[in-house]
Write a protein that holds these residues in place. Structure first.
Motif, PDB file in Angstrom:
ATOM      1  N   ASP A  28      66.153  31.709 -31.199  1.00 33.23           N
ATOM      2  CA  ASP A  28      64.715  31.523 -31.388  1.00 33.23           C
ATOM      3  C   ASP A  28      64.012  31.096 -30.108  1.00 33.23           C
ATOM      4  O   ASP A  28      62.858  31.461 -29.872  1.00 33.23           O
ATOM      5  N   HIS A  57      56.511  35.818 -35.416  1.00 30.12           N
ATOM      6  CA  HIS A  57      55.300  35.088 -35.027  1.00 30.12           C
ATOM      7  C   HIS A  57      54.103  36.022 -35.177  1.00 30.12           C
ATOM      8  O   HIS A  57      54.166  37.192 -34.798  1.00 30.12           O
ATOM      9  N   LYS A  70      60.998  33.231 -28.671  1.00 27.04           N
ATOM     10  CA  LYS A  70      59.658  32.649 -28.543  1.00 27.04           C
ATOM     11  C   LYS A  70      59.112  32.872 -27.148  1.00 27.04           C
ATOM     12  O   LYS A  70      57.933  33.207 -26.975  1.00 27.04           O
ATOM     13  N   TYR A 121      63.324  36.007 -35.633  1.00 25.61           N
ATOM     14  CA  TYR A 121      62.208  35.182 -35.184  1.00 25.61           C
ATOM     15  C   TYR A 121      60.937  35.983 -35.429  1.00 25.61           C
ATOM     16  O   TYR A 121      60.857  37.161 -35.051  1.00 25.61           O
TER      17      TYR A 121
END
Length: 339
Positions: free
Chosen positions: A52, A34, A56, A32
């Motif tokens: 995920d 970001h 998150k 994952y």
């Protein structure tokens, strides 16, 4: 320290032009990722996981923590504790939070170890430079600013966590240590969420976590004169890496490079190095030491690193030489598989 270093011109297929570039040795692993702009820097979170949803959630908690730290320590936010100190600490002692006091105390220790090469009171000189407008301050302005720079003029009392500036005109800024501290706090948040294989990269100030100290992350240190190439490839685990370079914010005037790493003793850009990369147990420490070594210069800076437990450094000098601290130098010829 059990570091591997392969000095070579290596190209990695990774985006961005930060000081370091980060890659996991198993590119097919589920992950994952970001990225978000925080503290005026692109911060990338990479977690090796198939979950995920939980990843998150962990990243969002880490982002909230970084924003909290920015609100606490930013010299640009008027309500921060640092802004309050800059407004009032020259008039009377100001009590700060335990968190701010601890970080200021760590900064003071690094200032002492570097003989003021790292100095949080450099703000009076730093604010005179505008690298977008390519402004060079006058000699008179620099002399006045340098007279106000001295970390020893920041009086600290641990019994009541009070801070007072002993000289008029003293201003502090934690730009050389706060971003690293924010990375450390983000790492702690993600660890507490149960992940043991992840990295946080804040524009080159980064920390990579691996289970069991397996060196599964590769940190590529860029060539300071070619942002498409790397000079060094460092496999790391559970450690921080930070780089200070003369290529991040700069302009050239009459053949001279003026960059943002200011020598607190002169108010002018530090000389002697193109870049300094420091490996350390914590990101705040790597962040501050990279600045200190750059300001001290290659020889004196490397001597200071040798005195710091658990820290290593790589310096690229102005004439292109690569200097390595003892823990790196002994292993520089160890190859990295696949390179």
């Amino acid at each position: 320290m059990n570091w591997w270093l392969s000095i070579a011109l290596c190209l990695l297929a990774m985006p961005g032009h930060t000081a370091e570039r980060l890659q996991h040795v198993s590119p097919d692993n589920a992950r994952y990722q970001h990225s978000e702009v925080l503290m005026t820097t692109d911060v990338t979170f990479t977690i090796i996981t198939t979950d995920d949803v939980r990843a998150k959630q962990a990243v969002q908690q880490a982002i909230a923590e970084i924003r909290r730290i920015e609100a606490l320590l930013s010299e640009w936010q008027p309500d921060s504790e640092i802004s309050r100190l800059n407004r009032s600490a020259a008039t009377s002692p100001q009590t700060v939070s335990n968190e701010t006091y601890r970080l200021l105390d760590e900064a003071r220790k690094i200032s002492e170890a570097s003989d003021g090469a790292f100095d949080i009171t450099f703000k009076s000189a730093g604010k005179l430079w505008d690298f977008r407008a390519q402004t060079i301050p006058s000699d008179e302005a620099l002399a006045k600013a340098v007279a106000a720079i001295d970390y020893r003029q920041v009086a600290m009392k641990s019994n009541d966590r009070s801070i007072q500036f002993l000289k008029e005109g003293t201003q502090i800024g934690l730009g050389g240590i706060a971003k690293g501290y924010a990375v450390d706090r983000a790492v702690q948040i993600i660890r507490q969420s149960g992940f043991d294989e992840f990295a946080v990269n804040a524009g080159g100030d980064l920390y990579a976590v691996s289970q069991g100290n397996q060196k599964l992350w590769r940190v590529g240190v860029r060539n300071p004169r070619d942002d498409s190439a790397l000079l060094a490839l460092l496999p790391v685990a559970n450690a921080a890496v930070a780089t200070s370079g003369d290529y991040e914010r700069f302009f050239i005037r009459n053949g001279r490079r003026y960059h943002h790493i200011i020598n607190p003793h002169t108010g002018m850009p530090a000389e002697g190095s193109m870049s300094v990369t420091v490996l350390a147990p914590r990101t705040y420490l790597a962040d501050a030491l990279a600045t200190a070594v750059f300001v001290l210069g290659p020889e004196a800076g490397m001597q200071m690193i040798e005195e710091q437990s658990g820290c290593e450094a790589m310096v690229v000098t102005e004439d292109g030489r690569i200097l390595l601290s003892t823990g790196l130098n002994d292993l520089q010829k160890v190859p990295v598989k696949g390179q």
